[in-house]
Design a protein around this motif. Structure first.
Motif, PDB file in Angstrom:
ATOM      1  N   LEU A  43     -24.221 -16.793  75.206  1.00 27.50           N
ATOM      2  CA  LEU A  43     -23.308 -15.900  74.509  1.00 27.50           C
ATOM      3  C   LEU A  43     -23.066 -14.692  75.379  1.00 27.50           C
ATOM      4  CD1 LEU A  43     -21.805 -15.202  71.865  1.00 27.50           C
ATOM      5  CD2 LEU A  43     -23.907 -14.143  71.084  1.00 27.50           C
ATOM      6  N   SER A  44     -21.828 -14.370  75.575  1.00 29.76           N
ATOM      7  CA  SER A  44     -21.508 -13.150  76.314  1.00 29.76           C
ATOM      8  C   SER A  44     -20.437 -12.399  75.534  1.00 29.76           C
ATOM      9  CB  SER A  44     -21.022 -13.481  77.730  1.00 29.76           C
ATOM     10  OG  SER A  44     -19.815 -14.192  77.682  1.00 29.76           O
ATOM     11  N   PHE A  45     -20.544 -11.103  75.573  1.00 25.46           N
ATOM     12  CA  PHE A  45     -19.537 -10.315  74.895  1.00 25.46           C
ATOM     13  C   PHE A  45     -19.273  -9.034  75.674  1.00 25.46           C
ATOM     14  CE2 PHE A  45     -23.622  -9.451  73.016  1.00 25.46           C
ATOM     15  CZ  PHE A  45     -23.692  -8.073  72.928  1.00 25.46           C
ATOM     16  N   THR A  46     -18.065  -8.553  75.543  1.00 26.94           N
ATOM     17  CA  THR A  46     -17.639  -7.338  76.222  1.00 26.94           C
ATOM     18  C   THR A  46     -17.003  -6.423  75.189  1.00 26.94           C
ATOM     19  OG1 THR A  46     -17.140  -8.652  78.182  1.00 26.94           O
ATOM     20  CG2 THR A  46     -16.213  -6.447  78.111  1.00 26.94           C
ATOM     21  N   MET A  47     -17.403  -5.163  75.236  1.00 29.64           N
ATOM     22  CA  MET A  47     -16.819  -4.183  74.327  1.00 29.64           C
ATOM     23  C   MET A  47     -16.323  -3.008  75.160  1.00 29.64           C
ATOM     24  SD  MET A  47     -19.635  -4.181  71.308  1.00 29.64           S
ATOM     25  CE  MET A  47     -21.017  -4.371  72.398  1.00 29.64           C
ATOM     26  N   THR A  48     -15.138  -2.556  74.879  1.00 29.65           N
ATOM     27  CA  THR A  48     -14.603  -1.388  75.570  1.00 29.65           C
ATOM     28  C   THR A  48     -13.966  -0.448  74.562  1.00 29.65           C
ATOM     29  OG1 THR A  48     -12.491  -2.508  75.982  1.00 29.65           O
ATOM     30  CG2 THR A  48     -14.140  -2.632  77.727  1.00 29.65           C
ATOM     31  N   GLU A  49     -14.020   0.812  74.914  1.00 32.13           N
ATOM     32  CA  GLU A  49     -13.373   1.843  74.106  1.00 32.13           C
ATOM     33  C   GLU A  49     -12.693   2.788  75.088  1.00 32.13           C
ATOM     34  OE1 GLU A  49     -14.422   5.462  70.998  1.00 32.13           O
ATOM     35  OE2 GLU A  49     -16.032   4.477  72.103  1.00 32.13           O
ATOM     36  N   SER A  50     -11.474   3.143  74.797  1.00 30.84           N
ATOM     37  CA  SER A  50     -10.779   4.093  75.661  1.00 30.84           C
ATOM     38  C   SER A  50     -10.036   5.105  74.799  1.00 30.84           C
ATOM     39  CB  SER A  50      -9.812   3.380  76.607  1.00 30.84           C
ATOM     40  OG  SER A  50      -8.803   2.718  75.867  1.00 30.84           O
ATOM     41  N   THR A  51      -9.989   6.301  75.306  1.00 30.21           N
ATOM     42  CA  THR A  51      -9.278   7.386  74.630  1.00 30.21           C
ATOM     43  C   THR A  51      -8.296   7.991  75.623  1.00 30.21           C
ATOM     44  OG1 THR A  51     -11.240   7.852  73.306  1.00 30.21           O
ATOM     45  CG2 THR A  51      -9.552   9.561  73.368  1.00 30.21           C
ATOM     46  N   GLU A  52      -7.083   8.147  75.187  1.00 27.03           N
ATOM     47  CA  GLU A  52      -6.067   8.742  76.044  1.00 27.03           C
ATOM     48  C   GLU A  52      -5.452   9.937  75.321  1.00 27.03           C
ATOM     49  OE1 GLU A  52      -3.158   5.774  76.999  1.00 27.03           O
ATOM     50  OE2 GLU A  52      -4.667   4.355  77.713  1.00 27.03           O
ATOM     51  N   THR A  53      -5.404  11.011  76.032  1.00 30.50           N
ATOM     52  CA  THR A  53      -4.764  12.217  75.505  1.00 30.50           C
ATOM     53  C   THR A  53      -3.793  12.718  76.556  1.00 30.50           C
ATOM     54  OG1 THR A  53      -6.809  12.792  74.365  1.00 30.50           O
ATOM     55  CG2 THR A  53      -5.168  14.525  74.565  1.00 30.50           C
ATOM     56  N   SER A  54      -2.611  13.078  76.139  1.00 26.84           N
ATOM     57  CA  SER A  54      -1.647  13.642  77.090  1.00 26.84           C
ATOM     58  C   SER A  54      -0.940  14.819  76.430  1.00 26.84           C
ATOM     59  CB  SER A  54      -0.635  12.588  77.540  1.00 26.84           C
ATOM     60  OG  SER A  54       0.165  12.173  76.457  1.00 26.84           O
ATOM     61  N   VAL A  55      -0.705  15.826  77.235  1.00 29.98           N
ATOM     62  CA  VAL A  55      -0.012  17.033  76.777  1.00 29.98           C
ATOM     63  C   VAL A  55       1.071  17.347  77.801  1.00 29.98           C
ATOM     64  CG1 VAL A  55      -0.244  19.488  76.248  1.00 29.98           C
ATOM     65  CG2 VAL A  55      -2.120  17.909  75.716  1.00 29.98           C
ATOM     66  N   SER A  56       2.247  17.590  77.329  1.00 29.97           N
ATOM     67  CA  SER A  56       3.306  18.056  78.228  1.00 29.97           C
ATOM     68  C   SER A  56       3.949  19.288  77.599  1.00 29.97           C
ATOM     69  CB  SER A  56       4.341  16.947  78.472  1.00 29.97           C
ATOM     70  OG  SER A  56       5.001  16.606  77.277  1.00 29.97           O
ATOM     71  N   VAL A  57       4.143  20.277  78.438  1.00 29.65           N
ATOM     72  CA  VAL A  57       4.696  21.555  77.988  1.00 29.65           C
ATOM     73  C   VAL A  57       5.955  21.836  78.799  1.00 29.65           C
ATOM     74  CG1 VAL A  57       4.272  24.023  77.745  1.00 29.65           C
ATOM     75  CG2 VAL A  57       2.403  22.389  77.418  1.00 29.65           C
ATOM     76  N   GLY A  58       6.952  22.252  78.124  1.00 29.57           N
ATOM     77  CA  GLY A  58       8.202  22.605  78.814  1.00 29.57           C
ATOM     78  C   GLY A  58       8.684  23.994  78.361  1.00 29.57           C
ATOM     79  N   VAL A  59       9.183  24.759  79.269  1.00 29.52           N
ATOM     80  CA  VAL A  59       9.705  26.095  78.954  1.00 29.52           C
ATOM     81  C   VAL A  59      11.103  26.205  79.558  1.00 29.52           C
ATOM     82  CG1 VAL A  59       9.384  28.573  79.250  1.00 29.52           C
ATOM     83  CG2 VAL A  59       7.397  27.080  78.971  1.00 29.52           C
ATOM     84  N   GLN A  60      11.983  26.744  78.779  1.00 25.57           N
ATOM     85  CA  GLN A  60      13.336  27.009  79.274  1.00 25.57           C
ATOM     86  C   GLN A  60      13.682  28.469  78.964  1.00 25.57           C
ATOM     87  OE1 GLN A  60      15.889  24.253  77.259  1.00 25.57           O
ATOM     88  NE2 GLN A  60      15.562  22.630  78.770  1.00 25.57           N
TER      89      GLN A  60
END
Length: 155
Positions: free
Chosen positions: A80-97
């Motif tokens: 028996l083999s098993f693989t577990m993964t967890e990923s978290t992605e956060t992105s921030v973009s700021v724009g000024v005019q």
């Protein structure tokens, strides 16, 4: 990642003792069936008559004996083999005019935030059961009784 410990516990708690018990019982039942088959074959051989010249002999009196088999080993293998993964992605973009038009100052700001959390679990399993049968000679008592029973017949 609260799901991971639950998945791990489920995979690790495979019923290995029950698998081994069922294998042992299956072998015992199969051995009984093999032995019963050999006994039935012996009965059939005792009832099967062969005429040689003017005399009639059954197969046992002519030296035929049924084959007896036994399990010499049995193996159960589980992988028996098993693989577990967890990923978290956060992105921030700021724009000024900013702009000046006819003496009027204008400013604008934009903020875009995204958050993603991903879980992945994959499992893979394989199992095999192998048993080895060997042919055994007929039990000594069986052979001796047959010889004693039919010694007078052949003389």
């Amino acid at each position: 990642m609260a799901e991971t410990p639950a998945v791990t516990r489920a995979l690790v708690s495979a019923p290995l003792p029950q698998i081994i018990e069922k294998l042992g019982l299956a072998i015992a039942q199969a051995q009984f069936a093999l032995d019963s088959n050999s006994v039935e074959l012996a009965k059939t051989m005792a009832e099967t008559e062969v005429e040689i010249g003017e005399e009639s002999y059954n197969l046992l009196s002519l030296g035929f004996v049924p084959a007896f088999y036994s399990f010499s080993e049995a193996t159960v293998e589980a992988k028996l083999s098993f693989t577990m993964t967890e990923s978290t992605e956060t992105s921030v973009s700021v724009g000024v005019q900013a702009g000046v038009n006819y003496g009027v100052f204008m400013a604008a700001a934009s903020i875009d935030v995204s958050y993603a959390r991903k879980f992945s679990v994959s499992t893979e399993g394989a199992s095999s059961i192998a048993a080895r049968l060997v042919s055994l000679p007929a039990p000594d008592v069986f052979t001796q009784l047959i010889k004693r029973q039919y010694e007078q017949v052949i003389e």
